[in-house]
Every structure is written in structure tokens, then in C-alpha cells.
Design a protein around this motif. Structure first.
Motif, PDB file in Angstrom:
ATOM      1  N   THR A   1      -1.361   0.439   3.187  1.00 13.78           N
ATOM      2  CA  THR A   1      -1.398   1.420   2.097  1.00 13.78           C
ATOM      3  C   THR A   1      -2.803   1.603   1.529  1.00 13.78           C
ATOM      4  OG1 THR A   1      -0.620  -0.357   0.678  1.00 13.78           O
ATOM      5  CG2 THR A   1       0.963   1.355   1.241  1.00 13.78           C
ATOM      6  N   TYR A   2      -3.686   0.578   1.672  1.00 10.62           N
ATOM      7  CA  TYR A   2      -5.052   0.760   1.186  1.00 10.62           C
ATOM      8  C   TYR A   2      -5.739   1.909   1.912  1.00 10.62           C
ATOM      9  CZ  TYR A   2      -4.662  -3.751  -1.152  1.00 10.62           C
ATOM     10  OH  TYR A   2      -4.269  -4.784  -1.953  1.00 10.62           O
TER      11      TYR A   2
ATOM     12  N   ALA B   1      -4.139   5.139   0.952  1.00 17.62           N
ATOM     13  CA  ALA B   1      -4.611   5.590  -0.357  1.00 17.62           C
ATOM     14  C   ALA B   1      -5.987   6.227  -0.222  1.00 17.62           C
ATOM     15  CB  ALA B   1      -4.659   4.413  -1.334  1.00 17.62           C
TER      16      ALA B   1
ATOM     17  N   ASP C   1      -5.574   9.543   1.334  1.00 10.62           N
ATOM     18  CA  ASP C   1      -4.967  10.433   0.342  1.00 10.62           C
ATOM     19  C   ASP C   1      -6.037  10.951  -0.614  1.00 10.62           C
ATOM     20  OD1 ASP C   1      -2.382  11.411  -0.792  1.00 10.62           O
ATOM     21  OD2 ASP C   1      -3.162  10.390  -2.563  1.00 10.62           O
TER      22      ASP C   1
ATOM     23  N   ILE D   1     -13.157   0.882   3.021  1.00  4.39           N
ATOM     24  CA  ILE D   1     -12.008   0.092   2.553  1.00  4.39           C
ATOM     25  C   ILE D   1     -11.697  -1.063   3.505  1.00  4.39           C
ATOM     26  CG2 ILE D   1      -9.594   0.180   1.855  1.00  4.39           C
ATOM     27  CD1 ILE D   1     -11.551   1.855   0.106  1.00  4.39           C
TER      28      ILE D   1
ATOM     29  N   LEU E   1     -12.757  -5.281   3.179  1.00  2.00           N
ATOM     30  CA  LEU E   1     -11.632  -6.198   2.973  1.00  2.00           C
ATOM     31  C   LEU E   1     -11.541  -7.201   4.120  1.00  2.00           C
ATOM     32  CD1 LEU E   1      -8.841  -3.815   1.612  1.00  2.00           C
ATOM     33  CD2 LEU E   1     -10.258  -5.417   0.347  1.00  2.00           C
TER      34      LEU E   1
ATOM     35  N   PRO F   1     -12.044 -11.090  -1.804  1.00  2.00           N
ATOM     36  CA  PRO F   1     -11.802  -9.951  -2.699  1.00  2.00           C
ATOM     37  C   PRO F   1     -10.351  -9.476  -2.708  1.00  2.00           C
ATOM     38  CG  PRO F   1     -12.896  -9.234  -0.699  1.00  2.00           C
ATOM     39  CD  PRO F   1     -12.837 -10.728  -0.643  1.00  2.00           C
ATOM     40  N   ALA F   2      -9.592  -9.755  -1.657  1.00  2.00           N
ATOM     41  CA  ALA F   2      -8.241  -9.192  -1.582  1.00  2.00           C
ATOM     42  C   ALA F   2      -7.168 -10.186  -1.978  1.00  2.00           C
ATOM     43  CB  ALA F   2      -7.971  -8.688  -0.177  1.00  2.00           C
TER      44      ALA F   2
ATOM     45  N   GLU G   1      -5.973 -10.832  -4.500  1.00  2.00           N
ATOM     46  CA  GLU G   1      -5.683 -10.518  -5.878  1.00  2.00           C
ATOM     47  C   GLU G   1      -4.337  -9.859  -6.072  1.00  2.00           C
ATOM     48  OE1 GLU G   1      -9.483  -8.754  -6.317  1.00  2.00           O
ATOM     49  OE2 GLU G   1     -10.269 -10.699  -5.921  1.00  2.00           O
ATOM     50  N   ARG G   2      -3.907  -9.790  -7.303  1.00  2.00           N
ATOM     51  CA  ARG G   2      -2.648  -9.185  -7.722  1.00  2.00           C
ATOM     52  C   ARG G   2      -1.494 -10.164  -7.640  1.00  2.00           C
ATOM     53  NH1 ARG G   2      -0.885  -3.931  -5.290  1.00  2.00           N
ATOM     54  NH2 ARG G   2       0.747  -5.444  -5.196  1.00  2.00           N
TER      55      ARG G   2
ATOM     56  N   THR H   1      -1.481  10.863  -4.356  1.00  2.00           N
ATOM     57  CA  THR H   1      -0.284  10.040  -4.442  1.00  2.00           C
ATOM     58  C   THR H   1      -0.515   8.838  -5.348  1.00  2.00           C
ATOM     59  OG1 THR H   1       0.151  10.647  -2.156  1.00  2.00           O
ATOM     60  CG2 THR H   1       1.452   8.839  -3.052  1.00  2.00           C
TER      61      THR H   1
ATOM     62  N   PHE I   1       0.955   5.279  -5.424  1.00  2.00           N
ATOM     63  CA  PHE I   1       1.765   4.474  -4.517  1.00  2.00           C
ATOM     64  C   PHE I   1       2.618   3.476  -5.287  1.00  2.00           C
ATOM     65  CE2 PHE I   1      -1.564   6.156  -1.923  1.00  2.00           C
ATOM     66  CZ  PHE I   1      -0.986   6.334  -0.685  1.00  2.00           C
TER      67      PHE I   1
ATOM     68  N   ASN J   1       3.131   0.336  -4.750  1.00  2.00           N
ATOM     69  CA  ASN J   1       2.444  -0.932  -5.065  1.00  2.00           C
ATOM     70  C   ASN J   1       1.032  -0.663  -5.579  1.00  2.00           C
ATOM     71  OD1 ASN J   1       1.247  -0.027  -2.782  1.00  2.00           O
ATOM     72  ND2 ASN J   1       1.591  -1.871  -1.576  1.00  2.00           N
TER      73      ASN J   1
ATOM     74  N   ALA K   1      -1.736   0.168  -4.616  1.00  2.00           N
ATOM     75  CA  ALA K   1      -2.782   0.211  -3.589  1.00  2.00           C
ATOM     76  C   ALA K   1      -4.171   0.441  -4.184  1.00  2.00           C
ATOM     77  CB  ALA K   1      -2.469   1.266  -2.525  1.00  2.00           C
ATOM     78  N   LEU K   2      -4.468  -0.216  -5.302  1.00  2.00           N
ATOM     79  CA  LEU K   2      -5.828  -0.155  -5.852  1.00  2.00           C
ATOM     80  C   LEU K   2      -6.738  -0.955  -4.930  1.00  2.00           C
ATOM     81  CD1 LEU K   2      -5.046  -0.754  -9.625  1.00  2.00           C
ATOM     82  CD2 LEU K   2      -5.467   1.420  -8.466  1.00  2.00           C
ATOM     83  N   PHE K   3      -7.951  -0.441  -4.704  1.00  2.00           N
ATOM     84  CA  PHE K   3      -8.869  -1.129  -3.801  1.00  2.00           C
ATOM     85  C   PHE K   3      -9.366  -2.403  -4.480  1.00  2.00           C
ATOM     86  CE2 PHE K   3      -9.668   3.518  -2.858  1.00  2.00           C
ATOM     87  CZ  PHE K   3      -8.690   3.565  -1.881  1.00  2.00           C
ATOM     88  N   PRO K   4      -9.022  -3.569  -3.934  1.00  2.00           N
ATOM     89  CA  PRO K   4      -9.299  -4.818  -4.661  1.00  2.00           C
ATOM     90  C   PRO K   4     -10.786  -5.159  -4.756  1.00  2.00           C
ATOM     91  CG  PRO K   4      -8.271  -5.270  -2.532  1.00  2.00           C
ATOM     92  CD  PRO K   4      -8.283  -3.795  -2.698  1.00  2.00           C
TER      93      PRO K   4
ATOM     94  N   GLN L   1      -2.608  -1.721 -14.184  1.00  2.00           N
ATOM     95  CA  GLN L   1      -2.877  -1.312 -12.803  1.00  2.00           C
ATOM     96  C   GLN L   1      -2.194   0.014 -12.500  1.00  2.00           C
ATOM     97  OE1 GLN L   1      -1.972  -4.315  -9.908  1.00  2.00           O
ATOM     98  NE2 GLN L   1      -3.069  -5.897 -11.005  1.00  2.00           N
TER      99      GLN L   1
END
Lengths: 270, 363
Positions: A167-168, A171, A174, A186, A190, A266-267, A269-270, B84, B86, B88, B90-93, B144
Motif C-alpha cells: 500500500t505504500y 499510496a 495514487d 518510497i 524503506l 524507519p519502517a 513504526e505504528r 485515496t 487508505f 491503514n 499508508a503514511l510514508f514512515p 495519523q
């Protein structure tokens, strides 16, 4: 802190751990300690000295070792870089290009070399170079190293990429990024921790390789492992221990580097 | 070829097949300019597939999709002026909040200063300006979510697509975000297409709702139409609570249908085109359109016995067993002004219905 079923409370836990650590690391410790021994003997301790380190850099064999070390580093850096680029592209194709024919076969082919006995690869590579009449030298070593480094670089890179949700990139696309921009802005950042680990692993594997190198190297061309092996055949001198300790230090630094880069994730996260 | 500028998205006979599986069966619908439009349905109904087809992540097996009159179904996602949010986020971390929000503008080739200014505006719109320098991981789920919203709105898309964006939030936050989303839509004038499986969410926010199930459009209408005039059993059952009864139509005359529902229970209701005498169909009776009394009030009253009373807070639900027939739930407002009379379990009661409470449904 220990919970009721904590592993640390099982009987014998401490003893078994200690035994494993000793078996794993005692030989390395012995080599490292005796490299500082002020004696031409490799078993009798006669006090602390750096004479064998001086010997490595200035002694009668220093020219040979310097050439070999130079070859080793040039080959390791070139082979690791090339293998990392190829592995990154391979991982992108296998994990991001959707389903294509022979995808499963591709994955198998990439990791198969890890399971082939090294001696078989060595012999096969030698026969291959002979068959196409490729003159043996630094170039043959480099080509062989690139080939066997690819699966080692591939593993951490693909593991990393698998953890990055598609999805990254969606996105990014998009938000008006082309496929190429989505990859560069992106996916690549990552993936960076995986790419660095892959590079370092490939570098160490190449630096350390003996069997394949020994088969495909030309006469008079040595890398550090083959030079050490050559020197050991005339009897083990403490200067070998000093070289080994230096190599070990390089490996430890590289692994530590890779670990710290992996932690700065960096990834995560969340 | 639709040239109507009042239509934001026009889906014409869109079909989606994966191999032999058909995810979407010939969907046609028009989404109006400046509308809050919701695709509602249970998981697997094809609502997300349709949204992804509009966004450009899925290709269209058959049919066409138009955006303000231009056919877009063959364009890659980055050439469609839609954005869109999303599920989840999908923010770029690896980027901070401001760079995330500015990404779309940057890719559109805006200057650095323009990008920063407009990303800042978008952040202001969701009240997160003070978090511009943070990484997404340093924000709460709700924050977020708002960043994802700002990121999708910053390039000022013609249509904003939202893929179940509130499903990960807790109830309180979700309610607050529903209001905020509706405000943002009114403020920006952008057409919103919202995907959800939560019927209450759909009813609260939407101008119009498309109810979907198993790859098909079941009903299209505003909240009131969908709730009060469900077209079929699926819609009546999926939207809100209802008493769904199997009935047999005995006779149809003067626009009224006479039905019986097991035992000796009979009632009459408005006839529905296509349902004639002898038909075995379903009837929907919304619990809040029914009320209880000690004695029957008219010919449509049904007699039963109270089984259980459930205290809900705003309402009281009473479950009534019909003599020799089905079970009914009746809901009355928990208010002293209401005519709610509390009946203890075991009491004999009559279930009465408001005008138009009973609806016959095609299956």
C-alpha cells in the motif's frame, strides 16, 4: 523479573549456555590472545608484545600479505556491490512484479546456491572458465564471487521487502508518483536497512571465501585467505594469528555496523 | 458518452473478474458532483474492489468509468486526478508529516515553496499544524488518520476516495471523525466516495448510499429511502434492526395486501408491485415503528406474551412471542414523554403498528 516459567529457571540452563559459548568462542579468544604473544612459539606465553603485528606490516612476508589483502578488499567491495544491485533487482522482480510464469522457479534458483556444496560450485566454476578459455586471474575470482554472493545479499533484502506493505507504493502512485518515482522515493528508502545488511553479508562472505577462490585464482594471484593458507602450510607462525585477529576485527566492525543500521529502522513504526 | 458536468464519476456496466471468480457483476451508477456518496455492504461485497477500480489499482474487466465525462479506466493511478485515504493510512514512515502531506504536490511538479505552503494549509485544515515535523509513528491513530486525509486532500483531487478510513478508530473518535469528514466535504466541495461496512456510519454521513452485496448493487438512494423503503430482504436486514417475517399473501385489493404470518395472525399492509395473491414473501417491521398496549388498538394488532425486556439506555426493547407464531422485537424510547409503557415478562400484550410500518419485500 523471572516469571514462573522463565527459560532461565530451567535446571542446567546456565551450564549449557556457558558450554556453548566456550565451544563457539574459545578458539577465537585463544587466537586473539596469542597474537599478542612475545614469542615465536604459538603455544607458550612469554608476555605481551605487538611484534607480530609489526611483522605483518613490515616483516619478510609483508609484501605478499599486502598484495593479498588489497586483492581481497577490492574483490569483496566490487563483488558485494554488484551482487547487492543484482539481488535488489531480483527481489523487486520476484516480490513486486505480481505473478509471472516461473516466479517460484526464480525464487528457487536464487537461493539454490546456498545449498550446493561449495566444492561442487568451485569445480564447476573452474571447468566453466576452462571451457570458455577464460584466463585465470583476479577477474575470474571476481566473477565467481559475484555469483555466489548474490543469494547471500538476496536473503536480507527480500526478507526486508516482504515486510513492506504494497500500500505504500500504491499510496505514492495514487499521489501522482510514477512507478519509477515510487520505487526511488518510497520503496528504496524503506528497503535500505535490508540492502545494507545484504551488502555487508556479501562483503564478509567474499572476504572470507577460500575454496572457490583457491580453484579459480590464477597462478601468483592470492587473496588473504589463500595467502594465509599458503603461509600455514610452511608451519603456523604467530604472525598468522595477528592477521586472523585483524580479519576478525574487520568482521566484527562490519556486523556491528549492520546491526546498528538495522536498529535505526524507519519502517518499524505504528 | 456522458458529458454532464453534474456527474463526477460515472460507472457504466463495470465488471470485475479474477479468473473464474466474479467480484463485481455489471455495476452501473452515477455519483454526482459535490456529493458525499457511500458504498455500503458486508465484507466481500465488492465495494472496495469498485473503489480500487476508480482509483486505478484494479483494471476493469468489462465496462467503463468516466470522471467528469473523461474515460479514466485505462489510465494508471498517477494520471487520475483522484486521491485515496487508505484503510491503514499508508503514511510514508520515513518522511515527516509535512513531507507526507506535500508528496502529491511535489510529484505534480509544484515548486518547493508552493508545496510547503499548500501542505501547511492542508495540515491546518485537519488541525495538525503543530505536528508538521513529527514522524507518523509519533502520532496517535486518530492523528495519523487526519494526516492521511490532509495528504489526500492537499493536491485538491476532483474526487476523494475513502476506503473504510475510520474502522481502526475507537467509537468516540469515530463519531468525532464522522462529523469532521462531513464538514471537510462541505468545506472543500470535493466529491467524496466513502466505503464502509458500518450502516450507521453510512446513514449519518451520506447524501446517497449504494448498498452492495455479492458483487451487485442492491439499492441506491438517500438514507431515508434506504432505511424506510428497502427494496429487498437483503437491504432491510442489513440496514438497521428489523423484524423479518415470512408471510403469505392471501389477497391484494385496492393497493392493500392481506397477509398471514403463521398461526391465526393476519395483517394488511401496502401492496407492492410484483407481489400478488398466493406469494410467499418476507415482511419487514422496524422495531421502533411498533408499540405495545394491553388491548389491541385496531385490526392490525397482533396478540402475544412478553418474553423479555432489554434495557438499552436510550431505548427499551421488548421481545414478544406471538401465540403460535414468530417472535417480535418492539423498541420504545426510554423517555417519560414517550408513550412507552413497560410490560413485565409474562404479561399478555398487543403489538400495534404505525401507519406504513409493515413493508413487503421482494427476495
Amino acid at each position: 523479573m523471572a516469571k514462573p516459567y522463565d527459560l532461565r529457571r530451567y535446571p542446567g540452563f546456565f551450564a549449557i549456555t556457558l558450554l556453548c559459548l566456550v565451544i563457539l568462542y574459545a578458539p577465537l579468544v585463544v587466537v586473539a590472545v596469542y597474537s599478542f604473544n612475545d614469542s615465536p612459539s604459538i603455544t607458550i606465553w612469554e608476555g605481551f608484545s605487538l611484534r607480530w603485528y609489526v611483522d605483518v606490516f613490515t616483516g619478510p612476508e609483508s609484501g605478499k600479505f599486502k598484495d593479498a589483502a588489497w586483492n581481497s578488499f577490492i574483490i569483496a567491495i566490487t563483488a558485494a556491490t554488484t551482487a547487492t544491485i543484482i539481488a535488489t533487482l531480483a527481489a523487486t522482480a520476484v516480490l513486486r512484479a505480481g505473478k509471472f510464469r516461473l516466479r517460484t522457479v526464480s525464487i528457487g534458483l536464487i537461493s539454490l546456491p546456498l545449498m550446493v556444496p561449495e566444492i561442487v560450485t568451485a569445480v564447476a566454476t573452474l571447468i566453466f572458465f576452462n571451457a570458455i578459455a577464460f584466463e585465470r586471474g583476479v577477474m575470474t575470482i571476481l566473477l565467481a564471487h559475484i555469483a555466489f554472493c548474490i543469494p547471500f545479499a538476496y536473503m536480507p533484502i527480500s526478507a526486508r521487502m516482504q515486510g513492506i506493505e504494497a500500500t505504500y507504493e500504491q499510496a505514492a502512485m495514487d499521489l501522482y508518483a510514477t512507478k519509477r518515482q515510487a520505487f526511488r522515493r518510497i520503496l528504496l528508502p524503506l528497503m535500505m536497512p535490508g540492502i545494507v545488511s545484504g551488502f555487508i553479508l556479501a562483503f564478509i562472505i567474499s572476504l572470507d571465501d577460500f575454496i572457490i577462490t583457491n580453484f579459480v585464482k590464477g597462478a601468483g594471484v592470492e587473496t588473504l585467505p589463500t595467502a594465509i593458507f599458503g603461509a600455514v602450510k610452511q608451519g603456523i607462525k604467530p604472525n598468522i594469528m595477528a592477521i586472523s585477529t585483524l580479519l576478525l576485527a574487520v568482521s566484527i566492525v562490519m556486523v556491528a555496523l549492520s546491526w546498528f543500521i538495522g536498529r535505526r529502522d524507519p519502517a518499524e513504526e505504528r | 458518452m456522458p458529458q454532464d458536468t453534474d456527474i463526477a464519476i460515472d460507472v457504466q456496466g463495470a465488471v470485475k473478474r479474477y479468473g473464474t471468480f466474479t467480484a463485481l457483476k455489471t455495476i452501473s451508477l452515477s455519483i454526482r458532483d459535490n456529493e458525499f456518496f457511500t458504498l455500503l455492504g458486508p465484507s466481500g461485497c465488492g465495494k472496495t474492489t469498485l473503489l480500487r477500480m476508480i482509483a486505478g489499482f484494479e483494471d476493469v474487466t468489462e465496462g467503463a468509468i468516466y470522471l467528469y465525462g473523461d474515460e479514466i479506466d485505462a489510465l494508471p493511478p498517477y494520471k487520475r486526478p483522484v486521491n485515496t485515504v487508505f484503510q491503514n493510512y499508508a503514511l510514508f514512515p520515513h518522511m515527516n508529516v509535512l513531507d507526507n502531506v506535500g508528496f502529491g504536490l511535489e510529484m505534480l511538479g509544484q515548486s518547493k515553496s508552493e508545496t510547503r505552503a499548500r501542505a501547511g494549509e492542508a495540515l491546518e485544515m485537519v488541525q495538525l499544524s503543530q505536528f508538521a515535523a513529527r514522524k507518523p509513528s509519533q502520532l496517535s491513530g486518530g492523528q495519523q488518520q487526519r494526516v492521511a486525509l490532509a495528504r489526500a486532500l492537499a493536491p485538491r483531487p476532483k474526487v476523494l476516495l475513502l476506503d473504510e478510513p475510520l474502522s481502526a478508530l475507537d467509537l468516540k473518535l469515530r463519531k468525532a471523525m464522522q462529523v469532521e469528514l462531513k464538514h471537510l466535504q462541505l468545506e472543500t466541495g470535493i466529491t467524496f466516495i466513502f466505503v464502509t461496512h458500518d450502516q450507521e456510519e453510512a446513514l449519518t454521513m451520506s447524501d446517497r448510499i449504494a448498498v452492495m452485496s455479492s458483487g451487485e448493487l442492491q439499492q441506491l438512494g438517500n438514507a431515508r429511502e434506504i432505511y424506510e423503503q428497502p427494496r429487498n430482504v437483503f437491504v432491510a436486514d442489513f440496514i438497521g434492526d428489523t423484524n423479518l417475517m415470512q408471510v403469505t399473501v392471501d389477497a391484494v385489493a385496492d393497493g392493500r395486501a392481506e397477509c398471514h404470518l403463521g398461526g391465526a395472525h393476519r395483517l394488511t399492509c401496502d401492496a407492492v408491485g410484483g407481489i400478488g395473491a398466493g406469494a410467499k414473501v418476507h415482511m419487514s417491521l422496524r422495531p421502533e415503528r411498533l408499540f405495545l398496549s394491553a388491548d389491541p388498538v385496531d385490526a392490525n394488532s397482533l396478540k402475544g406474551r412478553v418474553r423479555e425486556m432489554i434495557y438499552i439506555g436510550t431505548d427499551i426493547a421488548t421481545i414478544v412471542d406471538l401465540d403460535g407464531g414468530p417472535q417480535f422485537t418492539v423498541r420504545s424510547s426510554n423517555s417519560s414523554r414517550g408513550n412507552a409503557r413497560v410490560f413485565e415478562p409474562g404479561t399478555e400484550v398487543a403489538i400495534n403498528m404505525e401507519q406504513g410500518a409493515a413493508r413487503l419485500l421482494i427476495d
